[in-house]
Design an enzyme around this catalytic site. Structure first.
Site, PDB file in Angstrom:
ATOM      1  CG  HIS A 145     -53.453 -77.153 -35.573  1.00 15.44           C
ATOM      2  ND1 HIS A 145     -54.094 -78.032 -36.408  1.00 15.44           N
ATOM      3  CD2 HIS A 145     -53.135 -76.076 -36.337  1.00 15.44           C
ATOM      4  CE1 HIS A 145     -54.157 -77.518 -37.620  1.00 15.44           C
ATOM      5  NE2 HIS A 145     -53.577 -76.329 -37.613  1.00 15.44           N
TER       6      HIS A 145
HETATM    7  C1  LIG Z   1     -48.143 -71.563 -38.794  1.00 11.11           C
HETATM    8  C2  LIG Z   1     -49.543 -71.872 -38.323  1.00 11.11           C
HETATM    9  C3  LIG Z   1     -50.471 -72.294 -39.242  1.00 11.11           C
HETATM   10  C4  LIG Z   1     -51.780 -72.562 -38.821  1.00 11.11           C
HETATM   11  N1  LIG Z   1     -52.700 -72.961 -39.746  1.00 11.11           N
HETATM   12  C5  LIG Z   1     -53.970 -73.181 -39.358  1.00 11.11           C
HETATM   13  C6  LIG Z   1     -54.974 -73.510 -40.326  1.00 11.11           C
HETATM   14  O1  LIG Z   1     -54.724 -73.593 -41.525  1.00 11.11           O
HETATM   15  N2  LIG Z   1     -56.240 -73.748 -39.865  1.00 11.11           N
HETATM   16  C7  LIG Z   1     -56.557 -73.675 -38.545  1.00 11.11           C
HETATM   17  O2  LIG Z   1     -57.725 -73.886 -38.195  1.00 11.11           O
HETATM   18  N3  LIG Z   1     -55.625 -73.365 -37.619  1.00 11.11           N
HETATM   19  C8  LIG Z   1     -54.347 -73.111 -38.003  1.00 11.11           C
HETATM   20  N4  LIG Z   1     -53.410 -72.784 -37.055  1.00 11.11           N
HETATM   21  C9  LIG Z   1     -53.813 -72.808 -35.635  1.00 11.11           C
HETATM   22  C10 LIG Z   1     -54.528 -71.531 -35.237  1.00 11.11           C
HETATM   23  O3  LIG Z   1     -53.778 -70.409 -35.683  1.00 11.11           O
HETATM   24  C11 LIG Z   1     -54.666 -71.526 -33.710  1.00 11.11           C
HETATM   25  O4  LIG Z   1     -55.324 -72.704 -33.286  1.00 11.11           O
HETATM   26  C12 LIG Z   1     -55.466 -70.326 -33.255  1.00 11.11           C
HETATM   27  O5  LIG Z   1     -54.845 -69.116 -33.650  1.00 11.11           O
HETATM   28  C13 LIG Z   1     -55.605 -70.349 -31.749  1.00 11.11           C
HETATM   29  O6  LIG Z   1     -56.352 -69.208 -31.374  1.00 11.11           O
HETATM   30  P1  LIG Z   1     -56.260 -68.682 -29.898  1.00 11.11           P
HETATM   31  O7  LIG Z   1     -57.166 -67.486 -29.839  1.00 11.11           O
HETATM   32  O8  LIG Z   1     -56.477 -69.800 -28.951  1.00 11.11           O
HETATM   33  O9  LIG Z   1     -54.742 -68.253 -29.707  1.00 11.11           O
HETATM   34  P2  LIG Z   1     -53.902 -67.153 -30.470  1.00 11.11           P
HETATM   35  O10 LIG Z   1     -54.409 -66.912 -31.854  1.00 11.11           O
HETATM   36  O11 LIG Z   1     -52.463 -67.580 -30.303  1.00 11.11           O
HETATM   37  O12 LIG Z   1     -54.188 -65.839 -29.623  1.00 11.11           O
HETATM   38  C14 LIG Z   1     -53.625 -65.646 -28.359  1.00 11.11           C
HETATM   39  C15 LIG Z   1     -53.370 -64.163 -28.239  1.00 11.11           C
HETATM   40  O13 LIG Z   1     -53.020 -63.886 -26.882  1.00 11.11           O
HETATM   41  C16 LIG Z   1     -51.996 -62.932 -26.893  1.00 11.11           C
HETATM   42  N5  LIG Z   1     -51.297 -63.020 -25.613  1.00 11.11           N
HETATM   43  C17 LIG Z   1     -50.475 -64.003 -25.167  1.00 11.11           C
HETATM   44  N6  LIG Z   1     -50.053 -63.739 -23.932  1.00 11.11           N
HETATM   45  C18 LIG Z   1     -50.591 -62.561 -23.594  1.00 11.11           C
HETATM   46  C19 LIG Z   1     -50.528 -61.764 -22.411  1.00 11.11           C
HETATM   47  N7  LIG Z   1     -49.815 -62.139 -21.351  1.00 11.11           N
HETATM   48  N8  LIG Z   1     -51.222 -60.613 -22.393  1.00 11.11           N
HETATM   49  C20 LIG Z   1     -51.972 -60.232 -23.456  1.00 11.11           C
HETATM   50  N9  LIG Z   1     -52.080 -60.957 -24.591  1.00 11.11           N
HETATM   51  C21 LIG Z   1     -51.387 -62.107 -24.647  1.00 11.11           C
HETATM   52  C22 LIG Z   1     -51.151 -63.309 -28.086  1.00 11.11           C
HETATM   53  O14 LIG Z   1     -50.365 -62.207 -28.514  1.00 11.11           O
HETATM   54  C23 LIG Z   1     -52.231 -63.679 -29.105  1.00 11.11           C
HETATM   55  O15 LIG Z   1     -52.670 -62.580 -29.882  1.00 11.11           O
HETATM   56  C24 LIG Z   1     -52.113 -72.470 -37.464  1.00 11.11           C
HETATM   57  C25 LIG Z   1     -51.158 -72.051 -36.532  1.00 11.11           C
HETATM   58  C26 LIG Z   1     -49.886 -71.748 -36.970  1.00 11.11           C
HETATM   59  C27 LIG Z   1     -48.874 -71.273 -35.933  1.00 11.11           C
END
Ligand SMILES: Cc1cc2nc3c(=O)[nH]c(=O)nc-3n(C[C@H](O)[C@H](O)[C@H](O)COP(=O)(O)OP(=O)(O)OC[C@H]3O[C@@H](n4cnc5c(N)ncnc54)[C@H](O)[C@@H]3O)c2cc1C
Length: 191
Positions: free
Chosen positions: A120
């Site tokens: 996370h």
């Molecule tokens: C193995 C695993 C299991 C998990 N299990 C859970 C769970 O059961 N429950 C829960 O609540 N959370 C869980 N999480 C955590 C959850 O997945 C994250 O907290 C959440 O995805 C974060 O969302 P976000 O939008 O901040 O980032 P992300 O989902 O990481 O999205 C960021 C996006 O930005 C894109 N990006 C990065 N850099 C660039 C760039 N320079 N230009 C364009 N795009 C870019 C990436 O490709 C990605 O698509 C888990 C995480 C992992 C890794």
């Protein structure tokens, strides 16, 4: 939280009485203990300490010459005491459940990325009530760039104990509402 049996990660989890780490004895013990071990774990909250921060690394660069992100972080008394408290509880729970041999968590030392902490990832563009304390306001609007809204776990100022996704979604709804109801009617800083 109770983690179930998994084909690879559970293999090799054996009693501390088994000293062999490879070879026939290790293999035999791994098969014997494969469905006789379990993990008791807990998720705790890390408080947003002032010293924890990201900045651009002065030394290390990526292949095109841009500086890498540097993370400065460590556990403090709150996290260490929470772990010690929960460790004792988890040992108690394990014995109450009938565990014959318990391998206790060795405790927190300094923060170490090689040791599994969590998947996370949060923080980086943290939300704060004023620009001197964080990057975005409570509408996830950038404090310096009013037409930039940041969605995702990067706006969390700390790692709460619960799964982050429902809060990410809730904040996204709040941002969407703020854009539609306030920003589009009168573009500029919302807070
Ligand atoms: C193995 C695993 C299991 C998990 N299990 C859970 C769970 O059961 N429950 C829960 O609540 N959370 C869980 N999480 C955590 C959850 O997945 C994250 O907290 C959440 O995805 C974060 O969302 P976000 O939008 O901040 O980032 P992300 O989902 O990481 O999205 C960021 C996006 O930005 C894109 N990006 C990065 N850099 C660039 C760039 N320079 N230009 C364009 N795009 C870019 C990436 O490709 C990605 O698509 C888990 C995480 C992992 C890794």
């Amino acid at each position: 939280m109770r983690v179930g049996t998994q084909p690879l990660s559970t293999f090799g989890n054996v009693s501390r009485s088994v000293k062999a780490r490879w070879g026939a004895e290790s293999k035999k013990a791994s098969i014997e203990y494969y469905d006789r071990t379990g993990v008791v774990a807990f998720a705790g909250e890390q408080i947003p300490y002032k010293g924890n921060h990201f900045d651009l690394d002065p030394t290390y660069k990526n292949p095109v010459g841009d500086p890498l992100l540097r993370m400065t972080i460590n556990w403090q008394d709150n996290e260490r005491k929470m772990v010690d408290f929960m460790n004792a509880k988890m040992i108690e729970i394990s014995h109450t459940m009938g565990a014959k041999d318990v391998n206790p968590f060795p405790g927190y030392f300094d923060y170490d990325v090689t040791r599994y902490q969590s998947t996370h990832i949060q923080g980086g563009t943290m939300m704060a009530k004023s620009p001197d304390l964080g990057v975005v306001n409570t509408n996830t609007q950038h404090w310096d760039i009013s037409n930039l809204f940041v969605l995702g776990a990067s706006t969390f100022p700390n790692s709460g104990s619960s799964n982050p996704t429902p809060t990410i979604l809730a904040l996204t709804y709040r941002t969407a509402e703020a854009i539609v109801e306030k920003y589009l009617k009168k573009p500029g800083m919302l807070a």
